[in-house]
Design a protein around this motif. Structure first.
Motif, mmCIF file in Angstrom:
data_model
loop_
_atom_site.group_PDB
_atom_site.id
_atom_site.type_symbol
_atom_site.label_atom_id
_atom_site.label_comp_id
_atom_site.label_asym_id
_atom_site.label_seq_id
_atom_site.Cartn_x
_atom_site.Cartn_y
_atom_site.Cartn_z
ATOM 1 N N PHE A 4 0.815 -1.218 0.000
ATOM 2 C CA PHE A 4 0.000 0.000 0.000
ATOM 3 C C PHE A 4 0.851 1.271 0.000
ATOM 4 O O PHE A 4 0.328 2.365 0.198
ATOM 5 N N LEU A 5 2.155 1.119 -0.230
ATOM 6 C CA LEU A 5 3.069 2.257 -0.219
ATOM 7 C C LEU A 5 3.558 2.603 -1.618
ATOM 8 O O LEU A 5 3.602 1.753 -2.511
ATOM 9 N N ASP A 6 3.946 3.853 -1.797
ATOM 10 C CA ASP A 6 4.582 4.314 -3.040
ATOM 11 C C ASP A 6 6.087 4.428 -2.788
ATOM 12 O O ASP A 6 6.636 5.520 -2.725
ATOM 13 N N ILE A 7 6.731 3.303 -2.626
ATOM 14 C CA ILE A 7 8.152 3.297 -2.274
ATOM 15 C C ILE A 7 9.015 3.764 -3.442
ATOM 16 O O ILE A 7 10.074 4.362 -3.253
ATOM 17 N N LEU A 8 8.574 3.531 -4.677
ATOM 18 C CA LEU A 8 9.374 3.910 -5.845
ATOM 19 C C LEU A 8 9.156 5.360 -6.265
ATOM 20 O O LEU A 8 9.772 5.826 -7.218
ATOM 21 N N GLY A 9 8.266 6.069 -5.585
ATOM 22 C CA GLY A 9 8.048 7.480 -5.904
ATOM 23 C C GLY A 9 7.346 7.712 -7.221
ATOM 24 O O GLY A 9 7.581 8.705 -7.902
ATOM 25 N N THR A 10 6.415 6.814 -7.588
ATOM 26 C CA THR A 10 5.698 6.929 -8.867
ATOM 27 C C THR A 10 4.376 7.667 -8.738
ATOM 28 O O THR A 10 3.740 7.977 -9.739
ATOM 29 N N GLY A 11 3.943 7.891 -7.495
ATOM 30 C CA GLY A 11 2.639 8.489 -7.286
ATOM 31 C C GLY A 11 1.537 7.468 -7.087
ATOM 32 O O GLY A 11 0.378 7.841 -6.859
ATOM 33 N N LYS A 12 1.875 6.184 -7.174
ATOM 34 C CA LYS A 12 0.892 5.107 -6.996
ATOM 35 C C LYS A 12 1.499 4.004 -6.134
ATOM 36 O O LYS A 12 2.700 3.757 -6.196
ATOM 37 N N SER A 13 0.645 3.353 -5.371
ATOM 38 C CA SER A 13 1.097 2.238 -4.542
ATOM 39 C C SER A 13 1.373 1.015 -5.413
ATOM 40 O O SER A 13 0.933 0.922 -6.569
ATOM 41 N N PHE A 14 2.081 0.038 -4.842
ATOM 42 C CA PHE A 14 2.346 -1.210 -5.562
ATOM 43 C C PHE A 14 1.046 -1.898 -5.981
ATOM 44 O O PHE A 14 0.912 -2.365 -7.111
ATOM 45 N N ILE A 15 0.064 -1.982 -5.060
ATOM 46 C CA ILE A 15 -1.159 -2.704 -5.394
ATOM 47 C C ILE A 15 -1.945 -1.972 -6.476
ATOM 48 O O ILE A 15 -2.577 -2.605 -7.329
ATOM 49 N N ARG A 16 -1.845 -0.646 -6.503
ATOM 50 C CA ARG A 16 -2.522 0.122 -7.566
ATOM 51 C C ARG A 16 -1.874 -0.176 -8.917
ATOM 52 O O ARG A 16 -2.568 -0.390 -9.923
ATOM 53 N N HIS A 17 -0.537 -0.192 -8.952
ATOM 54 C CA HIS A 17 0.158 -0.540 -10.194
ATOM 55 C C HIS A 17 -0.227 -1.942 -10.655
ATOM 56 O O HIS A 17 -0.438 -2.174 -11.850
ATOM 57 N N THR A 18 -0.315 -2.876 -9.724
ATOM 58 C CA THR A 18 -0.648 -4.257 -10.080
ATOM 59 C C THR A 18 -2.040 -4.327 -10.689
ATOM 60 O O THR A 18 -2.247 -4.970 -11.730
ATOM 61 N N TYR A 19 -2.986 -3.665 -10.058
ATOM 62 C CA TYR A 19 -4.355 -3.646 -10.592
ATOM 63 C C TYR A 19 -4.390 -3.053 -12.006
ATOM 64 O O TYR A 19 -4.972 -3.638 -12.931
#
Length: 357
Positions: free
Chosen positions: A30-45
């Motif tokens: 649930f974090l935006d560790i890569l600084g993309t503006g989106k969380s990991f789970i959002r990117h996956t979806y």
């Protein structure tokens, strides 16, 4: 005729290796560790939403994270979030989703993915997943995706292939090896990194559970009959209390004789450590991965810095360090000693309770 595709996102982990950023209350996915503006789970979806409709997603997570899942994926209905009362590794997680889908659509194709991977070439990735789904349906196969290794990484599991074809029967799976064995794997050219991404039909994976994990089959068949009834919550509690914790690799994939791997090169990482974040992050001319604003670095090289919003940091004289600041915890650690983070967590938990963990 193509079968209907469903995507199952596994999102129950805590992500302790990203402490102190990742916490029990808001883990890595649930974090935006890569600084993309989106969380990991959002990117996956979003990665899979181009091939799977929103109503065909399921997320399996710990029940404490249901609200977080719906916050990050507002396209989903609450009933699309399957809540585990306790984590039991990947086999029970996948069984929960598979038996839920069998009740809904027993002829479906099922894509299973972790919630927290990084993929650079998403178009190529989706093409490979589509090929996996076609192969799995035509050959009644259990498919996984293997990544061509670029280094002798000891943080990944490995898959030995039978030949050099894009789709190959799996010879064996190997858990995370030591450095010497990983170097042998890399030189041989017969091994791929295990991505933890799977594709199969619902019928094929249920049949595999029945054959190789019969006790899980019995438990989750009972759960399937309770879905949508008043007894569902109590049955879920009972099933997860009774079922053995075991990975899908160890429980099924290493035993089944219909396991195949599709090799791929699409810029994949499970982003499992601060070191892997550093590898993928944008760096300045001194090889530092740090926020563009609020971070003042002097005589500092090859370091990674993570700060809260609106926080200013002045850092001088560090070489190859990890600096992670949060509202209540500051961690400064040499990159070479990142494996000690688990020890840090244990000591903080012992001294200070779980508030900071």
């Amino acid at each position: 005729m193509a079968k209907e595709k469903y995507c199952v996102i596994m999102a129950g982990g805590i992500g302790t290796r990203f402490w102190p950023k990742s916490r029990l209350t808001r883990p890595k996915q649930f974090l935006d560790i890569l600084g993309t503006g989106k969380s990991f789970i959002r990117h996956t979806y979003e990665r899979f939403a181009k091939m799977v409709p929103a109503e065909n997603f399921l997320v399996v997570t710990n029940r404490r994270y249901k609200a977080l899942v719906l916050e990050h994926l507002p396209e989903l209905a609450p009933e699309q979030v399957l809540c585990e009362p306790v984590g039991r590794n990947t086999a029970p997680c996948i069984a929960y989703a598979a038996y839920t889908l069998r009740r809904k659509n027993p002829d479906a194709e099922m894509i299973v993915t972790p919630a927290d991977h990084f993929i650079l070439d998403e178009e190529d990735f989706r093409a490979i997943i589509a090929q996996c789904a076609e192969f799995a349906s035509e050959h009644d196969a259990l498919m996984t995706v293997g990544i061509k290794p670029t280094r002798p990484d000891t943080g990944y599991g490995y898959i030995q292939v039978s030949d050099a074809n894009p789709v190959s029967r799996v010879k064996c799976f190997t858990e995370k090896p030591d450095l010497e064995l990983a170097q042998v794997f890399l030189r041989s050219g017969e091994f791929l990194w295990n991505s933890g991404i799977f594709v199969w039909t619902v019928r094929a994976i249920v049949a595999a559970f029945e054959k190789y994990l019969p006790e899980h089959h019995a438990l989750f068949s009972g759960l399937e009959r309770a879905l949508g009834t008043e007894a569902e919550q109590n049955i879920v509690e009972m099933v997860f209390a009774e079922c053995r914790a075991i990975s899908i690799d160890y429980g099924i994939m290493e035993k089944a004789d219909n396991v195949y791997v599709r090799r791929g090169e699409f810029g994949w990482s499970d982003v499992g450590t601060w070191g892997s974040v550093y590898q993928h992050a944008r760096k300045d001319r001194y090889a530092n991965a740090a926020p563009e604003k609020g971070c003042y670095l002097y005589d500092t090289r090859s370091s990674i810095v993570s700060l809260p919003e609106n926080k200013i940091a002045v850092i001088s004289g560090l070489k190859e360090f990890i600096v992670v600041d949060t509202d209540d915890v500051l961690m400064i650690c040499p990159r070479a000693e990142e494996q000690n983070i688990k020890k840090f967590i244990d000591e903080v938990k012992y001294d200070d309770g779980e508030a900071h963990v």
